[in-house]
Design a protein around this motif. Structure first.
Motif, mmCIF file in Angstrom:
data_model
loop_
_atom_site.group_PDB
_atom_site.id
_atom_site.type_symbol
_atom_site.label_atom_id
_atom_site.label_comp_id
_atom_site.label_asym_id
_atom_site.label_seq_id
_atom_site.Cartn_x
_atom_site.Cartn_y
_atom_site.Cartn_z
ATOM 1 N N GLN A 80 92.843 34.594 1.843
ATOM 2 C CA GLN A 80 91.270 35.490 0.625
ATOM 3 C C GLN A 80 90.241 34.836 1.135
ATOM 4 O O GLN A 80 89.340 34.698 0.096
ATOM 5 C CB GLN A 80 92.191 35.258 -1.039
ATOM 6 C CG GLN A 80 93.695 35.841 -1.343
ATOM 7 C CD GLN A 80 93.869 35.612 -2.356
ATOM 8 O OE1 GLN A 80 93.138 34.035 -3.573
ATOM 9 N NE2 GLN A 80 95.013 35.701 -3.282
ATOM 10 N N GLY A 81 89.687 34.248 1.932
ATOM 11 C CA GLY A 81 88.652 33.597 2.284
ATOM 12 C C GLY A 81 88.498 32.387 1.898
ATOM 13 O O GLY A 81 87.087 32.163 2.282
ATOM 14 N N PHE A 82 89.705 31.680 1.500
ATOM 15 C CA PHE A 82 89.017 30.472 1.622
ATOM 16 C C PHE A 82 90.155 29.269 1.785
ATOM 17 O O PHE A 82 91.630 29.700 1.665
ATOM 18 C CB PHE A 82 88.900 30.185 -0.459
ATOM 19 C CG PHE A 82 89.749 30.387 -1.559
ATOM 20 C CD1 PHE A 82 90.932 29.603 -1.343
ATOM 21 C CD2 PHE A 82 89.962 31.894 -2.078
ATOM 22 C CE1 PHE A 82 92.069 29.704 -2.184
ATOM 23 C CE2 PHE A 82 91.087 31.926 -2.394
ATOM 24 C CZ PHE A 82 92.204 31.266 -2.847
ATOM 25 N N SER A 83 90.348 27.793 2.266
ATOM 26 C CA SER A 83 91.279 27.386 2.293
ATOM 27 C C SER A 83 91.987 26.527 1.019
ATOM 28 O O SER A 83 90.781 26.102 0.308
ATOM 29 C CB SER A 83 90.656 26.210 3.291
ATOM 30 O OG SER A 83 90.256 26.939 4.387
ATOM 31 N N ARG A 84 93.436 26.412 1.521
ATOM 32 C CA ARG A 84 93.922 25.741 -0.240
ATOM 33 C C ARG A 84 94.160 24.392 0.254
ATOM 34 O O ARG A 84 93.931 23.887 1.678
ATOM 35 C CB ARG A 84 94.815 26.798 -0.709
ATOM 36 C CG ARG A 84 96.495 26.274 0.664
ATOM 37 C CD ARG A 84 97.154 27.498 -0.435
ATOM 38 N NE ARG A 84 98.269 27.173 1.005
ATOM 39 C CZ ARG A 84 98.774 26.246 0.729
ATOM 40 N NH1 ARG A 84 98.759 25.338 0.130
ATOM 41 N NH2 ARG A 84 99.870 25.944 2.583
ATOM 42 N N LYS A 85 94.416 23.481 -0.712
ATOM 43 C CA LYS A 85 94.408 21.881 -0.473
ATOM 44 C C LYS A 85 95.970 22.038 0.766
ATOM 45 O O LYS A 85 96.307 22.187 -0.073
ATOM 46 C CB LYS A 85 94.145 21.702 -1.459
ATOM 47 C CG LYS A 85 94.184 20.183 -1.338
ATOM 48 C CD LYS A 85 94.490 18.713 -2.939
ATOM 49 C CE LYS A 85 93.837 17.989 -2.555
ATOM 50 N NZ LYS A 85 94.118 17.015 -3.858
ATOM 51 N N LEU A 86 96.190 20.724 1.421
ATOM 52 C CA LEU A 86 96.408 20.501 1.916
ATOM 53 C C LEU A 86 97.254 19.865 1.402
ATOM 54 O O LEU A 86 96.700 18.821 1.137
ATOM 55 C CB LEU A 86 96.456 20.066 3.953
ATOM 56 C CG LEU A 86 97.657 20.458 4.711
ATOM 57 C CD1 LEU A 86 97.564 21.439 5.008
ATOM 58 C CD2 LEU A 86 96.230 19.486 5.936
ATOM 59 N N LYS A 87 98.685 19.290 1.713
ATOM 60 C CA LYS A 87 99.376 18.323 0.902
ATOM 61 C C LYS A 87 99.627 17.017 1.769
ATOM 62 O O LYS A 87 100.651 17.338 2.637
ATOM 63 C CB LYS A 87 101.043 18.508 0.885
ATOM 64 C CG LYS A 87 100.868 20.352 -0.601
ATOM 65 C CD LYS A 87 102.362 20.710 -0.595
ATOM 66 C CE LYS A 87 101.974 21.624 -1.950
ATOM 67 N NZ LYS A 87 101.973 22.881 -1.168
ATOM 68 N N ALA A 88 99.279 16.324 1.967
ATOM 69 C CA ALA A 88 98.975 15.170 3.651
ATOM 70 C C ALA A 88 98.337 13.923 2.604
ATOM 71 O O ALA A 88 98.482 14.310 1.357
ATOM 72 C CB ALA A 88 98.245 15.674 4.641
ATOM 73 N N ASP A 89 99.483 12.948 3.338
ATOM 74 C CA ASP A 89 99.433 11.501 2.681
ATOM 75 C C ASP A 89 98.181 10.723 2.744
ATOM 76 O O ASP A 89 97.462 9.733 2.010
ATOM 77 C CB ASP A 89 100.652 10.771 3.158
ATOM 78 C CG ASP A 89 101.968 11.062 2.686
ATOM 79 O OD1 ASP A 89 102.452 11.633 1.789
ATOM 80 O OD2 ASP A 89 102.413 12.015 3.952
ATOM 81 N N LEU A 90 97.445 11.510 4.066
ATOM 82 C CA LEU A 90 96.489 10.899 4.604
ATOM 83 C C LEU A 90 95.400 11.150 5.663
ATOM 84 O O LEU A 90 96.261 12.579 6.440
ATOM 85 C CB LEU A 90 96.778 9.945 6.109
ATOM 86 C CG LEU A 90 95.545 9.065 6.243
ATOM 87 C CD1 LEU A 90 94.722 8.240 5.789
ATOM 88 C CD2 LEU A 90 96.671 7.813 7.423
ATOM 89 N N PHE A 91 94.491 11.735 5.294
ATOM 90 C CA PHE A 91 92.967 12.130 5.982
ATOM 91 C C PHE A 91 92.039 11.935 7.460
ATOM 92 O O PHE A 91 91.988 10.908 6.780
ATOM 93 C CB PHE A 91 92.264 13.691 4.818
ATOM 94 C CG PHE A 91 93.247 14.827 4.073
ATOM 95 C CD1 PHE A 91 92.865 16.325 5.022
ATOM 96 C CD2 PHE A 91 93.980 14.088 3.647
ATOM 97 C CE1 PHE A 91 93.907 16.191 3.690
ATOM 98 C CE2 PHE A 91 94.652 14.784 2.862
ATOM 99 C CZ PHE A 91 94.339 16.663 2.855
ATOM 100 N N ILE A 92 92.495 12.565 8.069
ATOM 101 C CA ILE A 92 90.924 11.589 9.311
ATOM 102 C C ILE A 92 90.285 13.393 9.362
ATOM 103 O O ILE A 92 90.841 13.816 10.455
ATOM 104 C CB ILE A 92 91.615 11.459 10.075
ATOM 105 C CG1 ILE A 92 93.057 10.366 10.176
ATOM 106 C CG2 ILE A 92 90.635 10.564 11.291
ATOM 107 C CD1 ILE A 92 94.044 9.731 11.548
#
Length: 137
Positions: A80-92
């Motif tokens: 739909q043209g947007f990213s949804r939130k990813l389920k991760a413990d940590l973002f680099i």
């Protein structure tokens, strides 16, 4: 742990849409984290052919991601043209407040379960004690 990793500015220098030069120790550190049983997800603004190029760049250097721009390999994405939130413990990501520390510090933070503040305090204490030793010589 599930770790989401940005590509441009984090694994390689910013040259988007081209692929920049590899940032020293990025690939080696990520491979080491995989060996320690962390799941790595490539989380990038890149999509389509540009995303495939980034995945292939890493694959040629021996780094295979668990998934790219999704939580798990089989996930169907909503376009739909947007990213949804990813389920991760940590973002680099180089876009963190304060930028990105070097890969040695990132590895230490994950391995030792320390915050950046913990490592910064530790380094300040070590530098302070070294200065005191130098003054007494």
């Amino acid at each position: 742990m599930i770790i989401a990793v940005d590509f441009d500015g984090t694994i390689v220098e910013h040259k988007y849409p081209a692929i920049g030069k590899e940032i020293p120790f990025a690939i080696e550190t990520l491979k080491k984290l995989q060996q320690e049983r962390h799941f790595l997800i490539l989380w990038s603004v890149r999509e389509g052919r540009l995303l495939e190029e980034a995945v292939e760049f890493c694959r040629q250097r021996g780094l295979e991601f668990y998934a790219a721009n999704k939580d798990y390999p089989e996930e169907e994405r909503d376009h739909q043209g947007f990213s949804r939130k990813l389920k991760a413990d940590l973002f680099i990501d180089d876009r963190n407040v304060g930028g990105i520390p070097d890969w040695g510090i990132i590895y230490e933070m994950i391995k030792e379960k320390k915050t950046f503040a913990d490592i910064y305090s530790q380094q300040r204490e070590e530098n302070s004690s070294q200065k005191k030793k130098m003054q007494h010589m």
